[in-house]
Write a protein that holds these residues in place. Structure first.
Motif, short mmCIF file in Angstrom:
data_model
loop_
_atom_site.label_atom_id
_atom_site.label_comp_id
_atom_site.label_asym_id
_atom_site.label_seq_id
_atom_site.Cartn_x
_atom_site.Cartn_y
_atom_site.Cartn_z
N VAL A 281 0.85 -1.19 0.00
CA VAL A 281 0.00 0.00 0.00
C VAL A 281 0.88 1.23 0.00
O VAL A 281 1.75 1.39 0.88
N SER A 282 0.67 2.11 -0.98
CA SER A 282 1.33 3.41 -1.01
C SER A 282 0.42 4.45 -0.36
O SER A 282 -0.74 4.17 -0.01
N ASP A 283 0.92 5.66 -0.22
CA ASP A 283 0.15 6.70 0.48
C ASP A 283 -1.14 7.05 -0.25
O ASP A 283 -2.14 7.38 0.38
N ASP A 284 -1.12 7.01 -1.58
CA ASP A 284 -2.33 7.36 -2.32
C ASP A 284 -3.36 6.23 -2.35
O ASP A 284 -4.44 6.39 -2.94
N GLU A 285 -3.06 5.08 -1.72
CA GLU A 285 -4.00 3.96 -1.69
C GLU A 285 -4.59 3.73 -0.30
O GLU A 285 -5.28 2.73 -0.08
N ARG A 286 -4.34 4.63 0.62
CA ARG A 286 -4.83 4.44 1.99
C ARG A 286 -6.36 4.46 2.05
O ARG A 286 -6.97 3.72 2.83
N LYS A 287 -7.00 5.27 1.23
CA LYS A 287 -8.46 5.31 1.24
C LYS A 287 -9.05 3.99 0.75
O LYS A 287 -10.05 3.51 1.29
N LEU A 288 -8.41 3.39 -0.26
CA LEU A 288 -8.87 2.09 -0.73
C LEU A 288 -8.73 1.03 0.35
O LEU A 288 -9.59 0.14 0.49
N LEU A 289 -7.65 1.11 1.14
CA LEU A 289 -7.46 0.16 2.24
C LEU A 289 -8.54 0.34 3.30
O LEU A 289 -9.05 -0.66 3.84
N LYS A 290 -8.92 1.57 3.59
CA LYS A 290 -9.98 1.80 4.57
C LYS A 290 -11.31 1.22 4.10
O LYS A 290 -12.08 0.67 4.89
N ASP A 291 -11.59 1.34 2.80
CA ASP A 291 -12.83 0.77 2.27
C ASP A 291 -12.83 -0.75 2.41
O ASP A 291 -13.87 -1.36 2.72
N ILE A 292 -11.67 -1.38 2.19
CA ILE A 292 -11.58 -2.84 2.32
C ILE A 292 -11.79 -3.25 3.77
O ILE A 292 -12.52 -4.21 4.06
N GLU A 293 -11.16 -2.56 4.71
CA GLU A 293 -11.32 -2.91 6.12
C GLU A 293 -12.75 -2.67 6.59
O GLU A 293 -13.24 -3.39 7.47
N ARG A 294 -13.42 -1.69 6.04
CA ARG A 294 -14.79 -1.43 6.45
C ARG A 294 -15.73 -2.52 5.95
O ARG A 294 -16.62 -2.98 6.68
N ILE A 295 -15.56 -2.95 4.69
CA ILE A 295 -16.49 -3.92 4.14
C ILE A 295 -16.20 -5.34 4.66
O ILE A 295 -17.11 -6.17 4.77
N THR A 296 -14.95 -5.64 4.98
CA THR A 296 -14.62 -6.94 5.55
C THR A 296 -14.74 -6.99 7.06
O THR A 296 -14.58 -8.07 7.65
N ARG A 297 -14.98 -5.84 7.68
CA ARG A 297 -15.22 -5.74 9.12
C ARG A 297 -14.05 -6.29 9.93
O ARG A 297 -14.22 -7.04 10.90
N GLN A 298 -12.84 -5.95 9.52
CA GLN A 298 -11.65 -6.35 10.26
C GLN A 298 -10.51 -5.40 9.94
O GLN A 298 -10.49 -4.78 8.87
N ARG A 299 -9.60 -5.27 10.88
CA ARG A 299 -8.43 -4.43 10.70
C ARG A 299 -7.23 -5.33 10.37
O ARG A 299 -6.90 -6.26 11.12
N ILE A 300 -6.58 -5.04 9.26
CA ILE A 300 -5.50 -5.89 8.77
C ILE A 300 -4.19 -5.43 9.41
O ILE A 300 -3.88 -4.23 9.40
N PRO A 301 -3.39 -6.33 9.97
CA PRO A 301 -2.09 -5.94 10.55
C PRO A 301 -1.19 -5.32 9.48
O PRO A 301 -1.18 -5.76 8.33
N SER A 302 -0.43 -4.30 9.89
CA SER A 302 0.37 -3.55 8.92
C SER A 302 1.81 -3.40 9.41
O SER A 302 2.09 -3.46 10.62
N PHE A 303 2.72 -3.19 8.43
CA PHE A 303 4.13 -2.93 8.69
C PHE A 303 4.55 -1.74 7.83
O PHE A 303 4.05 -1.57 6.71
N ASP A 304 5.49 -0.95 8.34
CA ASP A 304 5.91 0.26 7.65
C ASP A 304 7.33 0.06 7.11
O ASP A 304 8.27 -0.17 7.88
N ARG A 305 7.47 0.10 5.78
CA ARG A 305 8.77 -0.01 5.14
C ARG A 305 9.09 1.25 4.32
O ARG A 305 9.92 1.19 3.41
N ARG A 306 8.45 2.33 4.64
CA ARG A 306 8.75 3.57 3.93
C ARG A 306 10.12 4.12 4.35
O ARG A 306 10.55 3.93 5.48
N LYS A 307 10.77 4.79 3.41
CA LYS A 307 12.09 5.37 3.61
C LYS A 307 13.12 4.31 4.03
O LYS A 307 13.98 4.55 4.87
#
Length: 584
Positions: free
Chosen positions: A349-375
């Motif tokens: 997921v890039s920064d411009d795809e965060r809204k799409l990720l929120k839509d997925i978490e809302r419709i699947t009713r779960q929060r997906i574990p995340s890791f940060d590899r930026r920079k």
């Protein structure tokens, strides 16, 4: 525990299932098969990998084998519509596997291949026809298929049919079939449009819902990695350094992106193949077969393959780019963890795809574990090393353009000016079609300083245009007719007071002949050359005014008007007004 023997299937089918190694039905098979054997319409809601194909294939084969009828030419007894070619092929393969040895005529029809073999298969009559909507409509228009003998109509992946715009063709196909038939609808989700379509085509259906709408499989372990879009390819290569990714599906959003990711992985020494809509059917089949055989570790695909790939032992699904619809994410990760196995889904997921990720978490009713590899500098070094191999193209990104601009200030300017410039000599262009070499600016001769083009001095233009070069402002516009129009214009510009006192019709008129279209004297340029005629010599007399139409039509009276002998009489503005008011 329910077994296939408890569902009421024919003994011949049960023997085939034993040979294939199937003994226990899935939940959707256990609920759907008894209703279909009783002749009911079915609306099944279940995500991919739950055994939907066998849920409708087994009861249909039970009916066809129990009532053997030789199909007439160009007809079929069972019609199955599929959104993609791959899914149509897999459905047909399932029918062939379950009916092996019974001699049923089964064929597939889809685009991307020649019509000849399809004409031949349809001409002899079919028991089961699996088709995509587009190619089936072509055969209906050519009258090479007749659907008036269809007994079973199956619509698989109805929600994807809606996404691909196949609702209108589905209605057209349904209108060609008999009203008395058994209908089966299967969909992973149940949007409003699919509910309306099901209401039109289904009659008192049995509703079988295995999982809630748009929920992911419980056995899929999901994770999200936040990374810059420029470093996604390097992160993907880093993930493939692990041996766990033995058979992985990589999903992209566009066909061009799929090709680029495939080339990048191959440059890093990873066996990869691409499959998307621009690939012809033979290329898609070769890539899929190589992936099934284990010769290819990474199969890069667009959403066209999200529901059309049924490959065993897919260990990982990687979402290189998030889809615009959350439902497509559910279908993507449904390619792993099939038949009770475990699977992993990794999403970049890039920064411009965060809204799409929120839509997925809302419709699947779960929060997906995340890791940060930026920079992450390790990803940057890995990306530069793979690009340095020279086997893949460098992306045209703003960062690389900025670096090139700092290293060579004239690089971008020369690139933009290199097209259709005087330095490119078209006469010297080789005859083999290659483009001529660009001549540098210093080799084109010296030009006077400030002389840019025909508009004159550069510095003068900059002064007039606020420091910027451009077209100079014109102070005068040349008008060749200005001298002739000037007296006329001056004559009209007398004061308003004089204009009110001056009579309107006091200009003397000369003897003017009757105008003819072919007479040169009818031209207005010759009016002033005619001799003047004294005013008042032609009285109006007792002449009757002609009736006119309401909105300025022609005169209706037939009395001709004299041109030379009658005096004009009082032609002042007041007299004219009185005559008009008196005659209405």
């Amino acid at each position: 525990m329910t077994t296939f023997k408890d569902l009421g299937l024919s003994p011949s089918l049960l023997a085939t299932l034993d040979k294939e190694g199937y003994h226990t039905p899935t939940p959707i098979q256990a609920q759907a098969i008894p209703s279909l054997l009783n002749g009911q319409d079915l609306l099944g809601i279940a995500q991919t990998g739950t055994g939907k194909t066998a849920a409708f294939a087994l009861p249909i084969l039970h009916h066809v084998l129990s009532n053997r009828i030789i199909a007439a030419p160009k007809t079929c007894r069972v019609l199955v519509l599929s959104p993609t070619r791959e899914l149509a092929t897999q459905i047909a393969d399932s029918f062939k596997a379950y009916s092996r040895g019974f001699g049923l005529q089964i064929a597939t029809i889809f685009g991307g291949v020649k019509y000849g073999p399809q004409y031949k298969a349809l001409a002899q009559g079919l028991d089961i026809l699996v088709a995509t909507p587009g190619r089936l409509m072509d055969h209906l228009e050519q009258k090479t298929v007749d659907l008036r003998s269809v007994e079973f109509f199956v619509l698989d992946e109805a929600d994807q049919m809606l996404d691909l715009g196949f609702v209108k063709p589905i209605r057209q196909v349904a209108s060609r079939m008999p009203a008395k038939r058994q209908n089966l609808f299967f969909s992973a989700t149940m949007p409003k449009e699919i509910g309306l379509l099901a209401g039109e085509l289904l009659t008192n259906p049995k509703r079988v819902e295995i999982t809630p709408e748009a929920t992911t499989a419980e056995r899929v372990e999901q994770s999200v990695i936040f990374v810059e879009s420029l470093r996604k390819r390097a992160l993907l290569s880093e993930l493939y350094a692990e041996d766990k990714l033995s058979r992985t599906l990589v999903f992209t959003r566009t066909k061009r992106s799929a090709d680029r990711v495939t080339a990048y992985l191959q440059a890093g020494g990873i066996e990869a193949a691409a499959i998307h809509g621009d690939k012809n059917q033979s290329q898609r089949e070769r890539a899929l077969q190589a992936f099934k055989a284990g010769k290819v570790r990474a199969l890069v695909a667009t959403d066209i393959a999200a529901r059309g790939i049924d490959v065993d032992n897919v260990t990982h699904v990687i979402n290189y780019e998030l889809p615009f619809g959350p439902e497509a994410y559910v279908h993507r990760i449904g390619r792993t963890a099939r038949a009770g196995r475990e699977g992993f889904a990794i999403t970049l997921v890039s920064d411009d795809e965060r809204k799409l990720l929120k839509d997925i978490e809302r419709i699947t009713r779960q929060r997906i574990p995340s890791f940060d590899r930026r920079k992450d500098q390790a990803l940057k070094l890995l990306d530069e090393a793979i690009l340095a191999s020279g086997q893949t193209e460098k992306p045209k990104t703003p960062d690389r353009i900025k670096e090139a601009r700092h290293s060579d200030p004239d690089a971008e300017r020369v690139h933009k000016r290199s097209r259709n410039r005087p330095g490119r000599n078209n006469a010297d262009t080789p005859r083999d079609g290659t483009r001529g070499e660009f001549t540098p600016r210093e080799d084109r001769g010296e030009r006077p300083f400030g002389k840019k083009n025909a508009f004159g001095d550069r510095s003068a233009r900059q002064d007039r245009n606020g420091g910027r070069g451009g077209r100079p402002e014109r102070t005068e516009r040349y008008d060749p007719m200005a001298a002739e129009r000037a007296p006329t214009k001056a004559a009209r510009d007398f004061p308003a007071a004089d204009r009110a006192e001056k009579p309107r019709f006091d200009k003397p008129k000369g003897d003017r002949p009757f105008k003819k279209k072919d007479d040169v004297r009818s031209d207005s340029r010759f009016f002033e050359e005619r001799p003047a005629r004294p005013a008042g010599e032609r009285p109006a007399g007792d002449r009757k005014f002609g009736d006119r139409k309401k909105f300025g039509g022609k005169k209706t009276n037939t009395k001709p008007r004299a041109h030379h002998s009658e005096p004009v009489g009082d032609r002042s503005e007041g007299a004219q007004f009185k005559r008009r008011s008196r005659n209405g």
